[in-house]
Design a protein around this motif. Structure first.
Motif, PDB file in Angstrom:
ATOM      1  N   ASN A  58       0.818  -1.225   0.000  1.00 37.70           N
ATOM      2  CA  ASN A  58       0.000   0.000   0.000  1.00 37.70           C
ATOM      3  C   ASN A  58       0.852   1.277   0.000  1.00 37.70           C
ATOM      4  O   ASN A  58       0.374   2.350   0.377  1.00 37.70           O
ATOM      5  N   GLY A  59       2.117   1.168  -0.411  1.00 41.71           N
ATOM      6  CA  GLY A  59       2.961   2.351  -0.501  1.00 41.71           C
ATOM      7  C   GLY A  59       2.552   3.259  -1.649  1.00 41.71           C
ATOM      8  O   GLY A  59       1.846   2.837  -2.573  1.00 41.71           O
ATOM      9  N   ASP A  60       2.978   4.512  -1.593  1.00 44.61           N
ATOM     10  CA  ASP A  60       2.631   5.488  -2.625  1.00 44.61           C
ATOM     11  C   ASP A  60       3.867   6.321  -2.947  1.00 44.61           C
ATOM     12  O   ASP A  60       4.024   7.441  -2.459  1.00 44.61           O
ATOM     13  N   PRO A  61       4.777   5.792  -3.775  1.00 43.28           N
ATOM     14  CA  PRO A  61       6.000   6.531  -4.068  1.00 43.28           C
ATOM     15  C   PRO A  61       5.748   7.861  -4.766  1.00 43.28           C
ATOM     16  O   PRO A  61       6.518   8.805  -4.603  1.00 43.28           O
ATOM     17  N   HIS A  62       4.662   7.956  -5.541  1.00 48.24           N
ATOM     18  CA  HIS A  62       4.361   9.224  -6.214  1.00 48.24           C
ATOM     19  C   HIS A  62       4.039  10.324  -5.208  1.00 48.24           C
ATOM     20  O   HIS A  62       4.457  11.475  -5.367  1.00 48.24           O
ATOM     21  N   ALA A  63       3.292   9.977  -4.161  1.00 50.73           N
ATOM     22  CA  ALA A  63       3.001  10.963  -3.117  1.00 50.73           C
ATOM     23  C   ALA A  63       4.271  11.315  -2.348  1.00 50.73           C
ATOM     24  O   ALA A  63       4.482  12.474  -1.973  1.00 50.73           O
ATOM     25  N   ALA A  64       5.137  10.322  -2.113  1.00 52.68           N
ATOM     26  CA  ALA A  64       6.372  10.585  -1.396  1.00 52.68           C
ATOM     27  C   ALA A  64       7.275  11.540  -2.161  1.00 52.68           C
ATOM     28  O   ALA A  64       7.970  12.374  -1.572  1.00 52.68           O
ATOM     29  N   VAL A  65       7.262  11.429  -3.485  1.00 52.24           N
ATOM     30  CA  VAL A  65       8.070  12.310  -4.323  1.00 52.24           C
ATOM     31  C   VAL A  65       7.657  13.771  -4.169  1.00 52.24           C
ATOM     32  O   VAL A  65       8.492  14.681  -4.216  1.00 52.24           O
ATOM     33  N   ALA A  66       6.369  14.020  -3.976  1.00 46.88           N
ATOM     34  CA  ALA A  66       5.853  15.383  -3.937  1.00 46.88           C
ATOM     35  C   ALA A  66       6.487  16.235  -2.854  1.00 46.88           C
ATOM     36  O   ALA A  66       6.479  17.468  -2.939  1.00 46.88           O
ATOM     37  N   CYS A  67       7.090  15.591  -1.850  1.00 50.10           N
ATOM     38  CA  CYS A  67       7.679  16.345  -0.743  1.00 50.10           C
ATOM     39  C   CYS A  67       8.806  17.261  -1.198  1.00 50.10           C
ATOM     40  O   CYS A  67       9.104  18.261  -0.533  1.00 50.10           O
ATOM     41  N   VAL A  68       9.445  16.961  -2.323  1.00 47.63           N
ATOM     42  CA  VAL A  68      10.591  17.777  -2.743  1.00 47.63           C
ATOM     43  C   VAL A  68      10.177  19.202  -3.087  1.00 47.63           C
ATOM     44  O   VAL A  68      11.008  20.123  -3.052  1.00 47.63           O
ATOM     45  N   HIS A  69       8.912  19.424  -3.401  1.00 44.67           N
ATOM     46  CA  HIS A  69       8.465  20.772  -3.784  1.00 44.67           C
ATOM     47  C   HIS A  69       8.394  21.714  -2.583  1.00 44.67           C
ATOM     48  O   HIS A  69       8.209  22.925  -2.764  1.00 44.67           O
TER      49      HIS A  69
ATOM     50  N   GLY B 266      -7.601  -8.364   2.449  1.00 43.10           N
ATOM     51  CA  GLY B 266      -6.507  -9.213   2.902  1.00 43.10           C
ATOM     52  C   GLY B 266      -5.280  -9.160   2.013  1.00 43.10           C
ATOM     53  O   GLY B 266      -4.277  -9.826   2.289  1.00 43.10           O
ATOM     54  N   THR B 267      -5.346  -8.385   0.912  1.00 43.01           N
ATOM     55  CA  THR B 267      -4.184  -8.222   0.036  1.00 43.01           C
ATOM     56  C   THR B 267      -3.784  -6.747   0.002  1.00 43.01           C
ATOM     57  O   THR B 267      -4.559  -5.870   0.400  1.00 43.01           O
ATOM     58  N   ALA B 268      -2.587  -6.488  -0.478  1.00 42.88           N
ATOM     59  CA  ALA B 268      -2.104  -5.109  -0.590  1.00 42.88           C
ATOM     60  C   ALA B 268      -1.157  -5.004  -1.772  1.00 42.88           C
ATOM     61  O   ALA B 268      -0.174  -5.748  -1.839  1.00 42.88           O
TER      62      ALA B 268
END
Length: 405
Positions: free
Chosen positions: A31-42, A384-386
């Motif tokens: 359930n990770g979201d690397p695209h959202a994590a990237v947004a922090c650089v702004h 039960g899945t991710a």
């Protein structure tokens, strides 16, 4: 320069603690979201130096603003595309063509390939693309009320179309996808092994088509001429490797991220199902929100760029996933708005190296979504899945189990 070492010319205050490979949210996570994590650089500086932002762990300057990325990608006299990304895994130094060529050579080979992936050619392929989507989805619908959408649909759909285009045997689809996964997402053992296997396959295929040409891409390449001469063996290899690798991951990944979003956002799913005319516009917004590729350039001369002392030989990262979350470019960039118009996203790159296969990729994504929504009822991520999403040079998603019971 040693890996992870910051060059002496980089001011300490311009070093940023961020990497598309190692930062939080980039490692494979349920359930990770690397695209959202990237947004922090702004929230930080418009350009900074990341000491570890490539697969081998080499540092890059990171360009965060979309407008600045366009400047870099357009300026081929300052920033070169020739990095031998694939060949370096073999300890060699030859370019993927035309991706890693600079003008004027780039224009010569780009012109050779443009007709093969033109809008007209893609329109001719559309019945085949749609037929393949329908066959797969109807088979999935008939076999139950859930599926692993990457294994059962996204890869068999997108990769099959590309294999037909290249004239490669469809029964080896899973083998080819395995090679691509090892190359793009494998470790230091699997990646060079996959690279050697792919090169051997492309060289063997080229030799076969020279002796016995048929109506396929490789036959076209080995018989083609540029500037009055046949292509060299290295040029055939560079072109064959690029087209082979480019078709085995990115479109399937885009479809996966799109279906994962719709599985989590039932209202948007219902909207597109009831009003399919919206799917073309929605697909552009999903491309903006979930791009997969980082483009890297090499400075071929010293330049002071927006206050950054970029020196000859420095790597410069223009990550589409960063540009597409630029608040100066997009209103509410972290919100997926399927009605967003004038969507100037960077998912296919920019400038002379803009993705050669963008027309085909767009049609595959739209047709895949149209036929999936027309044949599969309201679906969610199976309880039960991710799904596991991850960053890197090419973002990816797996274990996406959809359920419509």
């Amino acid at each position: 320069m040693a890996i992870n070492q910051v060059p002496d010319h980089v001011p300490p205050e311009m070093v940023g603690d961020f990497s598309l490979f190692t930062s939080p949210g980039m490692s494979p996570t349920p359930n990770g979201d690397p695209h959202a994590a990237v947004a922090c650089v702004h929230a930080g500086a418009p350009i900074f130096y990341s000491p570890c932002n490539t697969r081998p762990g080499r540092g890059t300057w990171v360009i965060t603003r979309a407008a600045d990325q366009r400047r870099v990608l357009q300026d081929t006299e300052t920033f070169s595309s020739h990095r031998s990304t694939f060949a370096s895994a073999l300890g060699e130094n030859w370019p993927m063509i035309p991706l890693e060529l600079d003008p004027p050579a780039h224009r010569v080979f780009r012109s050779l390939l443009n007709p093969l992936l033109s809008p007209k050619r893609v329109t001719e392929l559309e019945p085949t693309i749609r037929e393949r989507a329908i066959t797969l989805i109807e088979g999935i619908a008939a076999s139950g009320t859930s599926c692993d959408v990457m294994k059962d649909f996204a890869f068999p759909f997108a990769v099959n179309i590309f294999l037909r285009f290249l004239g490669l045997p469809e029964h080896r689809l899973h083998t080819f996808v395995g090679w691509a996964r090892d190359l793009l997402h494998g470790d230091d053992v699997r990646r060079p092994a996959a690279a050697r296997t792919i090169v051997a396959f492309i060289d063997e295929l080229a030799a076969m088509r020279r002796n016995r040409p048929v109506d396929d891409f490789m036959s076209f390449i080995v018989q083609a001429q540029v500037e009055g001469r046949r292509l060299t063996d290295e040029e055939v290899r560079g072109m064959g490797v690029l087209l082979f690798v480019a078709g085995l991951d990115t479109v399937a990944t885009a479809i996966g991220f799109d279906l994962a979003y719709l599985a989590r956002n039932i209202k948007d799913q219902d909207l597109l199902r009831s009003e399919p005319d919206r799917i073309v516009l929605a697909a552009e917004e999903l491309l903006r929100a979930y791009p997969s590729v980082q483009m890297v350039r090499v400075a071929i001369k010293d330049i002071d760029f927006e206050g950054a002392p970029i020196r000859k030989g420095d790597y410069v990262s223009c990550a589409a996933m960063i540009a597409n979350r630029d608040p100066a470019e997009f209103e509410s960039p972290n919100t997926v708005d399927l009605s967003r118009e004038a969507n100037r996203h960077a998912s296919f790159g920019y400038g002379p190296h803009r993705c050669l296969g963008s027309h085909l990729a767009r049609r595959e994504i739209v047709i895949g979504l149209e036929e999936w929504l027309a044949r599969i009822p309201a679906f969610r991520i199976k309880e039960g899945t991710a799904p596991v999403a991850y960053g890197g040079h090419v973002f990816g998603i797996e274990n996406l189990i959809l359920d419509w019971s």
